[in-house]
Design a protein around this motif. Sequence first.
Motif, PDB file in Angstrom:
ATOM      1  N   SER A 309      -5.126   4.191   4.531  1.00 22.37           N
ATOM      2  CA  SER A 309      -5.248   3.605   3.197  1.00 22.37           C
ATOM      3  C   SER A 309      -4.152   4.152   2.290  1.00 22.37           C
ATOM      4  CB  SER A 309      -6.624   3.949   2.596  1.00 22.37           C
ATOM      5  OG  SER A 309      -7.653   3.514   3.466  1.00 22.37           O
ATOM      6  N   LYS A 311      -2.420   5.986  -0.730  1.00 26.58           N
ATOM      7  CA  LYS A 311      -2.875   7.164  -1.466  1.00 26.58           C
ATOM      8  C   LYS A 311      -2.460   7.068  -2.934  1.00 26.58           C
ATOM      9  CE  LYS A 311      -2.875  10.243   2.529  1.00 26.58           C
ATOM     10  NZ  LYS A 311      -2.404  11.519   3.108  1.00 26.58           N
ATOM     11  N   ASP A 312      -3.313   7.635  -3.764  1.00 26.10           N
ATOM     12  CA  ASP A 312      -3.061   7.668  -5.194  1.00 26.10           C
ATOM     13  C   ASP A 312      -3.017   9.128  -5.640  1.00 26.10           C
ATOM     14  OD1 ASP A 312      -3.571   4.769  -5.239  1.00 26.10           O
ATOM     15  OD2 ASP A 312      -5.667   5.351  -4.988  1.00 26.10           O
ATOM     16  N   GLU A 313      -2.386   9.348  -6.795  1.00 33.35           N
ATOM     17  CA  GLU A 313      -2.418  10.692  -7.375  1.00 33.35           C
ATOM     18  C   GLU A 313      -3.702  10.822  -8.205  1.00 33.35           C
ATOM     19  OE1 GLU A 313       0.948  13.557  -9.067  1.00 33.35           O
ATOM     20  OE2 GLU A 313       0.467  11.922 -10.432  1.00 33.35           O
ATOM     21  N   GLN A 348      -2.662  13.878  -3.626  1.00 33.15           N
ATOM     22  CA  GLN A 348      -2.417  12.525  -3.123  1.00 33.15           C
ATOM     23  C   GLN A 348      -3.535  12.164  -2.140  1.00 33.15           C
ATOM     24  OE1 GLN A 348      -0.006  10.323  -3.921  1.00 33.15           O
ATOM     25  NE2 GLN A 348       0.835  11.716  -5.459  1.00 33.15           N
ATOM     26  N   VAL A 349      -4.411  11.243  -2.550  1.00 34.96           N
ATOM     27  CA  VAL A 349      -5.548  10.862  -1.716  1.00 34.96           C
ATOM     28  C   VAL A 349      -6.021   9.483  -2.154  1.00 34.96           C
ATOM     29  CG1 VAL A 349      -7.269  11.906  -3.238  1.00 34.96           C
ATOM     30  CG2 VAL A 349      -7.759  11.693  -0.795  1.00 34.96           C
ATOM     31  N   ASN A 350      -6.635   8.747  -1.214  1.00 41.13           N
ATOM     32  CA  ASN A 350      -7.185   7.452  -1.570  1.00 41.13           C
ATOM     33  C   ASN A 350      -8.460   7.658  -2.395  1.00 41.13           C
ATOM     34  OD1 ASN A 350      -9.197   5.027  -0.759  1.00 41.13           O
ATOM     35  ND2 ASN A 350      -7.087   4.312  -0.762  1.00 41.13           N
ATOM     36  N   GLU A 351      -8.458   7.132  -3.602  1.00 46.00           N
ATOM     37  CA  GLU A 351      -9.553   7.401  -4.539  1.00 46.00           C
ATOM     38  C   GLU A 351     -10.890   6.858  -4.054  1.00 46.00           C
ATOM     39  OE1 GLU A 351     -10.592   6.405  -9.234  1.00 46.00           O
ATOM     40  OE2 GLU A 351      -8.500   6.415  -8.539  1.00 46.00           O
ATOM     41  N   SER A 353     -11.832   6.163  -0.946  1.00 45.12           N
ATOM     42  CA  SER A 353     -12.286   6.902   0.229  1.00 45.12           C
ATOM     43  C   SER A 353     -12.908   8.232  -0.173  1.00 45.12           C
ATOM     44  CB  SER A 353     -11.120   7.127   1.199  1.00 45.12           C
ATOM     45  OG  SER A 353     -10.626   5.898   1.687  1.00 45.12           O
ATOM     46  N   SER A 435      -7.638   9.483   5.551  1.00 44.23           N
ATOM     47  CA  SER A 435      -7.076  10.011   4.300  1.00 44.23           C
ATOM     48  C   SER A 435      -6.394  11.356   4.479  1.00 44.23           C
ATOM     49  CB  SER A 435      -8.183  10.147   3.243  1.00 44.23           C
ATOM     50  OG  SER A 435      -8.810   8.902   3.012  1.00 44.23           O
ATOM     51  N   ILE A 455      -7.923  19.105   1.158  1.00 47.40           N
ATOM     52  CA  ILE A 455      -6.986  18.012   0.918  1.00 47.40           C
ATOM     53  C   ILE A 455      -5.575  18.582   0.928  1.00 47.40           C
ATOM     54  CG2 ILE A 455      -6.367  16.123  -0.605  1.00 47.40           C
ATOM     55  CD1 ILE A 455      -9.197  16.273  -1.755  1.00 47.40           C
TER      56      ILE A 455
END
Length: 455
Positions: A309, A311-313, A348-351, A353, A435, A455
């Motif tokens: 997926s 990734k978002d900050e 940096q992770v998919n929010e 998820s 993720s 993370i």
Amino acid sequence: MKNSSYKERLARRLTFVTALLVMLVFGIIYLVVNYTVVENIDRELELETNEHVGQIFLADGEIRFMHKDEWQEQEHQEIQLNPIFIEIVDLEGNSMDKSPNLGPNRLLFHPGWNSKEGAWTIKIGNQQVRQKQILLKHEGKAEGYLLVATSFEDARELLNNLRNILLILYPGILISLFLTMRYLAGKSIQPIQEIIHKTNQITQSNLNERVPDLDQEDEIGQLTRSINELLFRLEQSMIREKQFTSDASHELRTPLSVLRGTLEVLIRKPRTSEEYVAKIQTALTSIDRMSAMIDQLLALARVEKAGFSPKDEVEILSFVEEVADQILRESGREIEFRTEQSLPIFAQVNEKSLQMILNNLIQNAIKYSSGKIIVEVGKVNQQTSIVISDSGQGIDEFNLNKIFDPFFREPDVLEQVIPGTGLGLAIVKKLAQESGIQILVESEKGAGSTFRLLI
């Protein structure tokens, strides 16, 4: 061309490259021999020229030989092995004297040329010669030119023979090379053919078989090990799929059996409205259980299909605190958020998820404990750490490596009839893998469980 075997294509490519190299080598050989032969002839010609220059003098305005009898020697009278041809011309190129072996022929005169120009090849009658031209001076004044030549026939024959031999050898070498390359290419790809034969025999029914390991460190050995690793992963995937299908069938069969039994009891005889309500309530409970299970199965399938997926900050502190507060309001359970960090933590992770992972872990803590649930955010070795801990019934150490398997639930949980499908942690694991989140579990039976996300 496209339908030819890899062995044929490999042999052709190697032969083509080798043919270019052989052509280059043959060309260099011919040029080196040609240069060497011409250099030797020119060196001999230079010696002859220097010898004859000293025999010429000027008398009565005409150029003559100092020793005329030298010209009467056998080497000047007839054409033989390496004969020497001599001619003297004036400044305009008019012949003044020449060696008898020239007969009616003349050497080639180049106005203005001298010994610095080197030698060149000309044709006299029906034979080739190498010629030099030297300016003759008397008391500093140019009087004419000395033209000296020697036969080039033997050298030309040698060079022609060498050229013909190389031209004859070239196709023979190419044919031999192609056959040799074809044979060696066949021997080289023989292990690959054995791998192909073995892999063609492996089907879904015998995925446990492997390609024989060649125990080599070259590319073929690496290919063999890669294929075996692929077969191992496929086998494990098939095993998991079969187990998943079996577990899903079993889990769905139970509420369906309850629903069928309830409906059969209802139609056997007339009942009171209270009995109808109770039985319908039981049927609805079974339907709710199946719906929840199907929703979880669909969620798991979506996670497996989605792959990695984007990734978002995400600012972890506020994000985790919001998730914990929302579940607190919905469940009414005591959930304490802790942190020792004073500054925001970005990762940096998919929010979506991360939200689903936290929701499933906190809901599990609510389901299997009755006390306070602690959610803590911090830093561990430059990694962002999220910890969800409870003081509930905990997990048996023997089962810790099974809790992420689909449909797995501990026996004592089944005995307590705690609602659930056994899919929550399987979804958590899949989402974490996609993720790039590491999950660590610590648990003690009767003392609670701790899930740590890195993370």
